[in-house]
Scaffold this motif. Structure first.
Motif, PDB file in Angstrom:
ATOM      1  N   HIS A   1      53.995 -13.215 -63.939  1.00 25.99           N
ATOM      2  CA  HIS A   1      54.552 -12.390 -65.010  1.00 25.99           C
ATOM      3  C   HIS A   1      54.420 -10.911 -64.652  1.00 25.99           C
ATOM      4  O   HIS A   1      53.394 -10.501 -64.113  1.00 25.99           O
TER       5      HIS A   1
ATOM      6  N   ASP B   1      53.716  -6.055 -68.028  1.00 24.33           N
ATOM      7  CA  ASP B   1      53.972  -5.839 -69.454  1.00 24.33           C
ATOM      8  C   ASP B   1      54.379  -7.123 -70.188  1.00 24.33           C
ATOM      9  O   ASP B   1      54.539  -7.119 -71.402  1.00 24.33           O
ATOM     10  N   ALA B   2      54.529  -8.241 -69.461  1.00 26.90           N
ATOM     11  CA  ALA B   2      54.959  -9.492 -70.096  1.00 26.90           C
ATOM     12  C   ALA B   2      53.939 -10.610 -69.915  1.00 26.90           C
ATOM     13  O   ALA B   2      54.244 -11.773 -70.149  1.00 26.90           O
ATOM     14  N   ARG B   3      52.733 -10.279 -69.516  1.00 26.63           N
ATOM     15  CA  ARG B   3      51.708 -11.312 -69.310  1.00 26.63           C
ATOM     16  C   ARG B   3      51.245 -11.856 -70.658  1.00 26.63           C
ATOM     17  O   ARG B   3      50.963 -11.098 -71.579  1.00 26.63           O
ATOM     18  N   PRO B   4      51.159 -13.176 -70.753  1.00 31.25           N
ATOM     19  CA  PRO B   4      50.679 -13.749 -72.014  1.00 31.25           C
ATOM     20  C   PRO B   4      49.206 -13.460 -72.206  1.00 31.25           C
ATOM     21  O   PRO B   4      48.480 -13.192 -71.247  1.00 31.25           O
TER      22      PRO B   4
END
Length: 127
Positions: free
Chosen positions: A92, A95-98
């Motif tokens: 990811h 800025d889009a890491r869970p």
């Protein structure tokens, strides 16, 4: 400074085998930087307890290990968790890491310090 009795970090295990490319530590895949840190720390192949436990932990199973002191239980827990975090980070954009959640509970302050020390060796100490 005294460490808390709970070593708290973040992890989201998605089940199934780890698929980090390029390296393995016994029965699980690990990202090459983690394998490099394991080797630098003197760990070149897993112990029997690690071989038995790491695939289960990597698959998200709850595991309780009973083995002699020095058998490798600490790394049996940490390696698959850190490998999953690294693999998830690589999959990811930053800025889009869970969100990642992990809770390791230990029965003593001494063991908590040991867990934190080994995690810092594998991840690098925080600034």
């Amino acid at each position: 400074m005294q460490r808390a009795l709970l070593l708290l970090a973040h992890l989201a295990l998605s089940g199934g085998a780890l698929t980090a490319p390029g390296a393995a530590f016994g029965p699980i895949a690990v990202p090459p930087p983690l394998l490099d840190r394991l080797n630098a720390a003197g760990f070149f192949r897993p112990t029997p307890i690690q071989c038995a436990a790491m695939p289960l932990i990597a698959d998200g199973e709850n595991v309780v290990l009973h083995a002699a002191t020095g058998s490798g239980k600490t790394l049996a827990f940490l390696v698959p968790l850190i490998a999953a975090i690294c693999a998830d980070d690589a999959a990811h954009p930053p800025d889009a890491r869970p969100p990642v959640e992990l809770l390791l509970v230990s029965p003593s302050q001494e063991l908590t310090v040991q867990l934190a020390h080994e995690a810092e060796r594998l991840l690098g100490a925080p600034d």
